[in-house]
Every structure is written in structure tokens, then in C-alpha cells.
Enzyme design. Sequence first.
Site, PDB file in Angstrom:
ATOM      1  CB  CYS A  53      60.260  -8.469  -7.186  1.00 25.75           C
ATOM      2  SG  CYS A  53      61.241  -8.322  -8.697  1.00 25.75           S
ATOM      3  CG  HIS A 103      60.492 -11.819  -3.395  1.00 24.52           C
ATOM      4  ND1 HIS A 103      61.219 -11.165  -4.365  1.00 24.52           N
ATOM      5  CD2 HIS A 103      61.284 -11.828  -2.301  1.00 24.52           C
ATOM      6  CE1 HIS A 103      62.382 -10.799  -3.880  1.00 24.52           C
ATOM      7  NE2 HIS A 103      62.440 -11.183  -2.619  1.00 24.52           N
TER       8      HIS A 103
END
Length: 497
Positions: A53, A103
Site C-alpha cells: 500500500c 498512507h
Amino acid sequence: MTDRPNILFIQVDQLTAQTLKSYGDGICHAPTLDALAANGVVFETAYCNFPLCAPSRFSMATGQLCSTVGAYDNAAEFSAEIPTYAHYLRAGGYQTALSGKMHFIGPDQFHGFEKRLTADLYPADFAWVPNWEHEGKRDTNDPRAVRIAGVCHRSVQIDYDEEVTHQAIQHIYDMARSDDPRPFFLQVSYTHPHEPYLCQKEYWDLYEDVEIPLPSVGPLSEDAHDPHSLRLLKDFGMLGVEFSDDEIRTAIRAYYGSISYIDHLVSRVLEALKNTGADQNTVIFFTSDHGEMLGERGMWFKKHFFEKSMHIPLIVNAPWIAPARVRELVSLVDLLPTFNAIAGIDEAIEPLEGVDLLSLIGQGQDARRRKIYAEYLAETTPVPIFMIREGDYKYIASSVDGELLFNVADDPDERANLADDPTQATRMQMFRDECARKWDETALTRDIKQSQKRRMLVRAAMGEGEKQRWNHNETGKDQVIWYRGEQGYNEWAFKHI
């Protein structure tokens, strides 16, 4: 209407291309995404540059590989000095906003975005730093993801994506009412269909009486796996675990249901765009950060270079761009130069990996002149792993694991490793030479291990005394429902009603 188009960038998490109808699937119910593809440009062979991710997003945002920008894993700080597409666009006269997951790791939680409309879903600190010298036991990805699957009324991931949608829609209306004459760049970033494989009943019911296919390649024996696959399966606690066909079909059905849920959320965002009239001057991009193995070879999640993990959807749609399908090899590092080209930003301040995607339209179906580079520098490996895709061939190299070579056109399931085939000797040497030119494994390994040690010390220090958080708009005392590394991830993720 501005003289330069707006850009709406919609990103999802862990969506493999092969589950969308525009990429050959015959099951998925996603009419909004189907329409975007049918009336837009579909890049048939698009890859992520890192099957995990945060690093995938770091390479995507900077137009460079993670080994270049020093962002190696899900807990690697993303340096504030490295320009992202949000920086370029903002400097070029765009208003920039982010709703949802990026993120970002570290104190800078903006990276060029003027506005963050939501907090992130995951920790912004070093909670997830790997340790190549002592892997230990992690708390993400295990057999419960398959066994705790099916229907739910509500989960934290659903809460999050509802908030992402609400804030994105509100921002679209706010911009329409504002006096700001600048074009906009809005990134809307969802966490679905990332596991847990749970979806609400209305989306589960879309697949009633639909035959959910089992994986093309079922679980393999231990000696049939490559070394990295074995490490992943052991790390996930899935090596030798036998799931029933019903369990597998339930997880896959819920995954499809999650895609249908995302499709509905995207339709709401596009409706707001249309209601404000901005749709006539907006380029829409849709993609994912990486794919999902979805039971192939008995493997789930990502972190490998197999097609299910690497091959992502990439769709571009605008009223003035004619529908097309592009066969040329592309990847997420191409997004930054594409956004710059749309915005009329002529050049970057440093070399980038990618090219303007729109310049590839109309090259013909036989055009495949480019190479795709990818890497894996995170947990469950003792050394970097590198990938090069050229033409129909995919080369994967690790100084510990050896080499893999697949012809993905002739062998779409990637079962026949051609690395030792004498007829491929010349091609193998060309890939080895290219790999050596692209990466300095010794230096990179040294830098990664040093970075891990530094971050482990910082993490330990930050755990003492008064708690602090780098997450957007949060203090150490704030209680939030998003994951902050303060409990087991799976215990958090699998909580649902």
C-alpha cells in the site's frame, strides 16, 4: 469553466484488474466503472511499481521508484522535500485536496495537498517498521481474512469510505460555490476492496445465483512454490492451511460485493461532479494501488509480482477524449507526468520514471516498446526483490531467492519458470544486465537495514512518556476509530456488525 481541465483522481485499494468487465471479467457488477471504461481510455497492461500500500503510493505520487526516494515499506517516512504531483499541480495554479487514504508516514501529512478532508485510516508513525535481521511475528494478514468473510452491516472500513465519499462530495459543492478561479485536483482514495472480505447484504445479493469461480490455480505443494511465496505463506500463517471451496467462494463473493459497493460510492461522487457542471471540464482517472492474489496458488493479499498482485485497472475518462484501449505497458509512475501534461506543466525538476499516458493513445495494438520496473523492499524478504516487465516477459530477481521468468501471454497463470530454459539464455542475460544497471543491491540493502534500525529506535522512543501522533489533526490523547497501531490489526479490522 477554467481554461485548464480539472482532475478527479479516484483510487481504490487492492483491486486486481481481472475482476472488472473492462479487463475480461464476466461477473462483476460495477456499472459506473463499466461506463467509465466504455466511454474512456482503458490501459490494458497497467502495473503498480511496488505491491504494497504505502510504498506503491509513494512511487506513484513522486513518479519515481521507492528505492530512489528512500520509502521502503508501510512504515517508511515519505520525505517532505520530494515533490509529488500535488506539489507540481499546486505550484502550477491548481487547488489540491485529498479525501481518503494516502498512507503518508511522517510529520508531513499534506505533501502538496492544500486540504486534507479526512484523516488517514492507518498509522502515520513507525508502528509497522520491518526488521530484516529479526522478522518476528506481525499482526496483519492471516487465515481469518478468508474465514471471517461474507455479509456485514457495518465495519470500520465501511465507516471510513462513507466519510471519504461524504467529504469529497461536500468539497465538490464547496468549490462550485467558491470564488476560487483555479482548476482543481481532487484525489478520492478508498480502502475497499482491501480485506477483510466483508460487504453489506445489498451488494452480496447482487451475486445471488451467480457461479463464483474458484482460483485458476489452486493451492500448491510446498515444493511447487518459489521461496518468496513460501515466506509469504508462512508469514500469513497460511502454509498448509486448507480452505474449503465454500470458504474460498464466500471470500471472493464478498470481494466482488466490495467492488460493487465502491462502484456505488464512485457514482455518488460523479453525480456531484455532474450537478455542479464540472464534469464537462474534468479528466477522471481511476486506478488501484496494487492488486489481490484472491486465492491463486493458495495465496491471498499482495506482496508478490504475480499478475493478480501487480496488474491494476487504469482508466481515463473525459468528454473530449475518445474511447480507446491502449496495449502499451504502463505503471503508476506515469501518473505524475500525465497530470503535469494535462496542467500544462512542461518539465519536472528531476528525472522521472514515467511518461504522459495520453501520449500513448493511438499507437496501435502491437505497440509495446516500454519496460515496467517494480520492486519489493518490505517485510518477508531478507534482500530487495526486483521485477522488469518487457513485452510479454516478466523477470523477477532476488540474490537469495533466485530468478523467475514468465511469458505472461503464453502462460497467464505463471506456472512455467523459464529462467533455466536454454532458449532463454540471451533474454535472461539482458534482464540481468538491465537489473544491475537499474539497482545497486548491495548499497540498497545497506540503506534499508540502516533505515529500519533508525526507525525502530525512534518508535521505541516515541512509545515512552507522553504519546504523540503524526496523524492529520490528531493528538496523542484523541480517541479515533481508525487504526493507530495501538492494538492488533486483525482484532481491529475484523470487528464488524
